[in-house]
Design a protein around this motif. Structure first.
Motif, PDB file in Angstrom:
ATOM      1  N   ASP A 356       0.830  -1.205   0.000  1.00  0.00           N
ATOM      2  CA  ASP A 356       0.000   0.000   0.000  1.00  0.00           C
ATOM      3  C   ASP A 356       0.857   1.245   0.000  1.00  0.00           C
ATOM      4  OD1 ASP A 356       0.430   0.847   2.981  1.00  0.00           O
ATOM      5  OD2 ASP A 356      -0.102  -1.286   3.068  1.00  0.00           O
ATOM      6  N   ALA A 357       0.176   2.396  -0.156  1.00  0.00           N
ATOM      7  CA  ALA A 357       0.879   3.684  -0.274  1.00  0.00           C
ATOM      8  C   ALA A 357       1.000   4.416   1.046  1.00  0.00           C
ATOM      9  CB  ALA A 357       0.163   4.567  -1.296  1.00  0.00           C
ATOM     10  N   THR A 358       0.531   3.826   2.145  1.00  0.00           N
ATOM     11  CA  THR A 358       0.664   4.490   3.438  1.00  0.00           C
ATOM     12  C   THR A 358       2.116   4.513   3.870  1.00  0.00           C
ATOM     13  OG1 THR A 358       0.286   2.409   4.588  1.00  0.00           O
ATOM     14  CG2 THR A 358      -1.648   3.751   4.103  1.00  0.00           C
ATOM     15  N   HIS A 359       2.460   5.558   4.618  1.00  0.00           N
ATOM     16  CA  HIS A 359       3.828   5.743   5.090  1.00  0.00           C
ATOM     17  C   HIS A 359       4.813   5.660   3.923  1.00  0.00           C
ATOM     18  CE1 HIS A 359       2.989   5.796   9.389  1.00  0.00           C
ATOM     19  NE2 HIS A 359       2.135   4.791   9.178  1.00  0.00           N
ATOM     20  N   PRO A 360       4.952   6.713   3.156  1.00  0.00           N
ATOM     21  CA  PRO A 360       5.844   6.688   1.979  1.00  0.00           C
ATOM     22  C   PRO A 360       7.279   6.294   2.310  1.00  0.00           C
ATOM     23  CG  PRO A 360       4.466   8.662   1.998  1.00  0.00           C
ATOM     24  CD  PRO A 360       4.271   8.000   3.326  1.00  0.00           C
ATOM     25  N   SER A 361       7.704   6.591   3.544  1.00  0.00           N
ATOM     26  CA  SER A 361       9.084   6.236   3.898  1.00  0.00           C
ATOM     27  C   SER A 361       9.241   4.749   4.169  1.00  0.00           C
ATOM     28  CB  SER A 361       9.530   7.022   5.133  1.00  0.00           C
ATOM     29  OG  SER A 361       8.702   6.709   6.248  1.00  0.00           O
ATOM     30  N   GLY A 362       8.137   4.051   4.395  1.00  0.00           N
ATOM     31  CA  GLY A 362       8.206   2.629   4.676  1.00  0.00           C
ATOM     32  C   GLY A 362       8.163   1.803   3.401  1.00  0.00           C
ATOM     33  N   VAL A 363       9.065   0.853   3.277  1.00  0.00           N
ATOM     34  CA  VAL A 363       9.126   0.023   2.075  1.00  0.00           C
ATOM     35  C   VAL A 363       8.995  -1.462   2.392  1.00  0.00           C
ATOM     36  CG1 VAL A 363      10.480   1.681   0.759  1.00  0.00           C
ATOM     37  CG2 VAL A 363      11.643   0.002   2.196  1.00  0.00           C
ATOM     38  N   LEU A 364       9.086  -1.811   3.673  1.00  0.00           N
ATOM     39  CA  LEU A 364       8.994  -3.207   4.077  1.00  0.00           C
ATOM     40  C   LEU A 364       7.902  -3.381   5.115  1.00  0.00           C
ATOM     41  CD1 LEU A 364      12.797  -3.988   4.581  1.00  0.00           C
ATOM     42  CD2 LEU A 364      11.413  -4.623   2.607  1.00  0.00           C
ATOM     43  N   ILE A 365       7.406  -4.604   5.216  1.00  0.00           N
ATOM     44  CA  ILE A 365       6.439  -4.953   6.250  1.00  0.00           C
ATOM     45  C   ILE A 365       6.774  -6.350   6.738  1.00  0.00           C
ATOM     46  CG2 ILE A 365       4.746  -5.869   4.607  1.00  0.00           C
ATOM     47  CD1 ILE A 365       2.569  -4.739   6.477  1.00  0.00           C
ATOM     48  N   ALA A 367       5.916 -10.011   8.518  1.00  0.00           N
ATOM     49  CA  ALA A 367       4.777 -10.928   8.448  1.00  0.00           C
ATOM     50  C   ALA A 367       4.169 -11.203   9.809  1.00  0.00           C
ATOM     51  CB  ALA A 367       5.217 -12.240   7.796  1.00  0.00           C
ATOM     52  N   ASP A 368       4.906 -10.941  10.898  1.00  0.00           N
ATOM     53  CA  ASP A 368       4.396 -11.259  12.231  1.00  0.00           C
ATOM     54  C   ASP A 368       3.575 -10.114  12.824  1.00  0.00           C
ATOM     55  OD1 ASP A 368       5.672 -13.643  11.935  1.00  0.00           O
ATOM     56  OD2 ASP A 368       7.427 -13.074  13.113  1.00  0.00           O
ATOM     57  N   GLY A 369       4.212  -8.975  12.991  1.00  0.00           N
ATOM     58  CA  GLY A 369       3.535  -7.852  13.632  1.00  0.00           C
ATOM     59  C   GLY A 369       2.902  -6.870  12.683  1.00  0.00           C
ATOM     60  N   GLN A 370       3.116  -7.055  11.368  1.00  0.00           N
ATOM     61  CA  GLN A 370       2.586  -6.139  10.353  1.00  0.00           C
ATOM     62  C   GLN A 370       3.071  -4.705  10.581  1.00  0.00           C
ATOM     63  OE1 GLN A 370       0.625  -7.163   7.610  1.00  0.00           O
ATOM     64  NE2 GLN A 370       1.371  -9.136   8.387  1.00  0.00           N
ATOM     65  N   SER A 371       4.279  -4.573  11.083  1.00  0.00           N
ATOM     66  CA  SER A 371       4.866  -3.243  11.246  1.00  0.00           C
ATOM     67  C   SER A 371       5.495  -2.799   9.939  1.00  0.00           C
ATOM     68  CB  SER A 371       5.925  -3.259  12.360  1.00  0.00           C
ATOM     69  OG  SER A 371       5.339  -3.582  13.607  1.00  0.00           O
ATOM     70  N   VAL A 372       5.555  -1.492   9.724  1.00  0.00           N
ATOM     71  CA  VAL A 372       6.138  -0.908   8.520  1.00  0.00           C
ATOM     72  C   VAL A 372       7.561  -0.472   8.831  1.00  0.00           C
ATOM     73  CG1 VAL A 372       5.908   0.897   6.778  1.00  0.00           C
ATOM     74  CG2 VAL A 372       3.857  -0.174   7.736  1.00  0.00           C
ATOM     75  N   TRP A 373       8.492  -0.804   7.934  1.00  0.00           N
ATOM     76  CA  TRP A 373       9.914  -0.545   8.152  1.00  0.00           C
ATOM     77  C   TRP A 373      10.485   0.269   7.001  1.00  0.00           C
ATOM     78  CZ3 TRP A 373      12.272  -2.820  12.564  1.00  0.00           C
ATOM     79  CH2 TRP A 373      11.461  -3.724  13.254  1.00  0.00           C
ATOM     80  N   THR A 374      11.437   1.134   7.341  1.00  0.00           N
ATOM     81  CA  THR A 374      12.101   1.951   6.326  1.00  0.00           C
ATOM     82  C   THR A 374      13.263   1.185   5.711  1.00  0.00           C
ATOM     83  OG1 THR A 374      13.658   2.955   7.875  1.00  0.00           O
ATOM     84  CG2 THR A 374      11.502   4.014   7.631  1.00  0.00           C
ATOM     85  N   VAL A 375      13.875   1.777   4.685  1.00  0.00           N
ATOM     86  CA  VAL A 375      15.012   1.155   4.031  1.00  0.00           C
ATOM     87  C   VAL A 375      16.221   1.102   4.953  1.00  0.00           C
ATOM     88  CG1 VAL A 375      15.994   3.263   3.049  1.00  0.00           C
ATOM     89  CG2 VAL A 375      16.236   1.110   1.816  1.00  0.00           C
ATOM     90  N   ASP A 376      16.229   1.907   6.029  1.00  0.00           N
ATOM     91  CA  ASP A 376      17.321   1.893   7.002  1.00  0.00           C
ATOM     92  C   ASP A 376      17.079   0.907   8.135  1.00  0.00           C
ATOM     93  OD1 ASP A 376      18.760   3.872   5.657  1.00  0.00           O
ATOM     94  OD2 ASP A 376      17.566   5.454   6.585  1.00  0.00           O
ATOM     95  N   GLY A 377      15.990   0.113   8.045  1.00  0.00           N
ATOM     96  CA  GLY A 377      15.730  -0.892   9.054  1.00  0.00           C
ATOM     97  C   GLY A 377      15.069  -0.374  10.309  1.00  0.00           C
ATOM     98  N   LYS A 378      14.305   0.718  10.212  1.00  0.00           N
ATOM     99  CA  LYS A 378      13.617   1.278  11.370  1.00  0.00           C
ATOM    100  C   LYS A 378      12.113   1.141  11.200  1.00  0.00           C
ATOM    101  CE  LYS A 378      13.232   5.410  14.257  1.00  0.00           C
ATOM    102  NZ  LYS A 378      13.685   6.803  14.458  1.00  0.00           N
ATOM    103  N   ALA A 379      11.430   0.685  12.267  1.00  0.00           N
ATOM    104  CA  ALA A 379       9.979   0.536  12.236  1.00  0.00           C
ATOM    105  C   ALA A 379       9.318   1.892  12.466  1.00  0.00           C
ATOM    106  CB  ALA A 379       9.525  -0.456  13.291  1.00  0.00           C
ATOM    107  N   VAL A 380       8.437   2.307  11.532  1.00  0.00           N
ATOM    108  CA  VAL A 380       7.768   3.611  11.626  1.00  0.00           C
ATOM    109  C   VAL A 380       6.288   3.475  11.933  1.00  0.00           C
ATOM    110  CG1 VAL A 380       9.423   4.778  10.126  1.00  0.00           C
ATOM    111  CG2 VAL A 380       7.448   3.631   9.116  1.00  0.00           C
ATOM    112  N   ASP A 381       5.785   2.252  11.950  1.00  0.00           N
ATOM    113  CA  ASP A 381       4.377   2.045  12.280  1.00  0.00           C
ATOM    114  C   ASP A 381       4.181   0.587  12.687  1.00  0.00           C
ATOM    115  OD1 ASP A 381       1.725   2.541  12.660  1.00  0.00           O
ATOM    116  OD2 ASP A 381       1.158   2.347  10.544  1.00  0.00           O
ATOM    117  N   GLY A 382       3.168   0.361  13.543  1.00  0.00           N
ATOM    118  CA  GLY A 382       2.860  -0.993  13.956  1.00  0.00           C
ATOM    119  C   GLY A 382       3.331  -1.294  15.365  1.00  0.00           C
ATOM    120  N   PRO A 383       3.184  -2.553  15.795  1.00  0.00           N
ATOM    121  CA  PRO A 383       3.525  -2.918  17.179  1.00  0.00           C
ATOM    122  C   PRO A 383       4.981  -2.679  17.540  1.00  0.00           C
ATOM    123  CG  PRO A 383       2.230  -4.655  16.106  1.00  0.00           C
ATOM    124  CD  PRO A 383       2.608  -3.677  15.041  1.00  0.00           C
ATOM    125  N   TRP A 384       5.880  -2.753  16.555  1.00  0.00           N
ATOM    126  CA  TRP A 384       7.309  -2.589  16.842  1.00  0.00           C
ATOM    127  C   TRP A 384       7.833  -1.221  16.417  1.00  0.00           C
ATOM    128  CZ3 TRP A 384       7.629  -8.001  14.457  1.00  0.00           C
ATOM    129  CH2 TRP A 384       7.375  -8.953  15.452  1.00  0.00           C
TER     130      TRP A 384
END
Length: 442
Positions: A356-365, A367-384
């Motif tokens: 999806d297009a939410t959180h433009p800085s996030g490119v990864l998700i 499978a466990d917590g459905q958290s959104v992660w940036t290309v630098d390996g930082k979680a920007v949304d979700g449980p983590w």
């Protein structure tokens, strides 16, 4: 007690032919020593089990062997002058002199040289580089420096000093592999000599300490750290257009090339013979391009797998995440270890591309917590949210499986599982991985 008649016959024969035996022994030893001097350091020996020891012996005992050959030749000459042997015995010196001439005039490593304190210029002044040329990038004291392939392919050893920080960069052109270390002041360029390239790895000899250094691993032949070498630098290999875009204020090594020599500004394939190495992958090609991750258990991943999808796999006890960054063009690797606050335990989630297009800085998700992660390996949304994956910097791509397997016997070849839906996804719509063709992969 009287000697038997046969014993007297043997003694009289030895006395009679003693000068002949001595002359033959002198010529044989001198010829053997000259042959070792002429051909003992050839990379050809690297394909044999004791070939590396042969190369090291030939270089370490070079001057004693030269002295021995000269003394033996003078001894034969003395036999001729004293009249014990005829003049035609001097013809035996001809092949010896030819071998010594071969040693002096046709050394296989003569085309390579060591650079000591090379000059650097600004990016805007590096007009001698084309956008498609490759460079090795290194960061020293928060400043970026680039070393062009065209220069390194002729000068595989670079000794430099940047604001009291001394370093040595070692390059193996036939393996597309560079290592660099912080060194003491005792390490001088004049003490380093390029001896050979057995199994496509540059072999350097430190004449001050009498140590051989493998440029591909940055270690001695026994696996120990060379004297005066300390912390290793993190290196990158990029095209010039990509490097200068990331480091517009960086500096570039500038050395005038010799006249009449064709410069090679891209990776070269291995040309030296490789020894036979037992492998659990008999179908794997020696020239297959791989990316090596130097963790506790070094692993190799086929370069064709990178760029298809996000890869989740294990390297020994470490579980890794790998993908290619579309901005820098580099391969990024992270430890997938995440701390679960609810259960107070470590978990190792698997990652995939975010749709999806939410959180433009996030490119990864994950499978466990459905958290959104940036290309630098930082979680920007979700449980983590707020957690940071530990990056793995010891990553080197565009290497050759056959070469690396020789010098890293415990290197493990892994084949990460790629989901079918990722394989079916058009590469030009990939949010992380561009449709990037490896230009020098054959």
């Amino acid at each position: 007690m009287a000697l038997p008649k046969r014993a007297w016959i043997v003694i009289r024969a030895c006395v009679m032919f003693q000068p002949v035996v001595i002359a033959i022994a002198i010529l044989s030893l001198a010829l053997l020593g000259a042959a070792v001097l002429a051909y003992g350091t050839l990379p050809f020996w690297g394909q044999y089990s004791h070939g590396l020891l042969m190369i090291a012996f030939s270089r370490r005992w070079e001057w004693p062997l030269i002295a021995l050959v000269v003394i033996l030749c003078m001894a034969l000459l003395a036999l001729v002058i004293s009249g014990k042997r005829r003049v035609w015995w001097l013809l035996g010196l001809v092949p010896i002199l030819l071998l010594l001439a071969q040693r002096l005039n046709s050394r296989s490593m003569r085309q390579y040289a060591v650079l000591d304190n090379p000059p650097f210029v600004k990016v805007d002044d590096a007009r001698f580089l084309a956008d498609s040329d490759y460079v090795v990038g290194m960061t020293i004291n928060n400043a970026a420096y680039a070393f062009p392939y065209a220069t390194l392919n002729l000068n595989p050893v670079v000794v430099g000093a940047i604001h009291e920080t001394r370093f040595v960069l070692l390059w193996s052109p036939l393996a597309n592999r560079a290592t660099a270390s912080l060194v003491d002041r005792d390490i001088k360029g004049r003490d380093l000599e390029i001896v050979s390239m057995p199994a496509n790895a540059t072999l350097v000899y430190n004449t001050r300490f009498g140590q051989f250094i493998n440029a591909l691993t940055g270690e001695q032949l026994n696996g120990q750290t060379p004297t005066g070498f300390h912390k290793d630098f993190i290196l990158t290999k990029l095209r010039w257009r990509d490097w200068k875009k990331q480091h517009p204020l960086g500096l570039v090594m500038s050395v005038d090339p010799p006249r009449g020599i064709k410069l090679i500004s891209e990776p070269m394939e291995p040309t030296m013979p490789l020894p036979l190495v037992a492998s659990s992958l008999p179908t794997t090609r020696p020239l297959e391009h791989i990316t090596m991750i130097a963790t506790t258990q070094p692993v190799a991943v086929s370069s064709t797998s990178i760029g298809i999808s996000v890869l989740n796999f294990s390297a020994g006890a470490v579980r890794l995440l790998m993908f290619r960054d579309s901005v820098s063009g580099l391969v990024r690797v992270f430890d997938r270890r995440v701390w679960d606050e609810n259960n107070h335990e470590e978990v190792f989630p698997a990652f995939r591309l975010k749709r999806d297009a939410t959180h433009p800085s996030g490119v990864l998700i994950d499978a466990d917590g459905q958290s959104v992660w940036t290309v630098d390996g930082k979680a920007v949304d979700g449980p983590w949210k707020g957690q940071q994956l530990r990056p793995i910097h010891e990553v080197d791509e565009d290497l050759y499986w056959g070469v690396m397997q020789v010098w890293y016997p415990n290197l493990q070849y892994v084949q990460p599982k790629v989901e079918l839906e990722e394989l079916a996804r058009p590469p030009d719509k990939h949010p992380i991985l561009p449709n990037r063709r490896r230009p020098h992969t054959r």
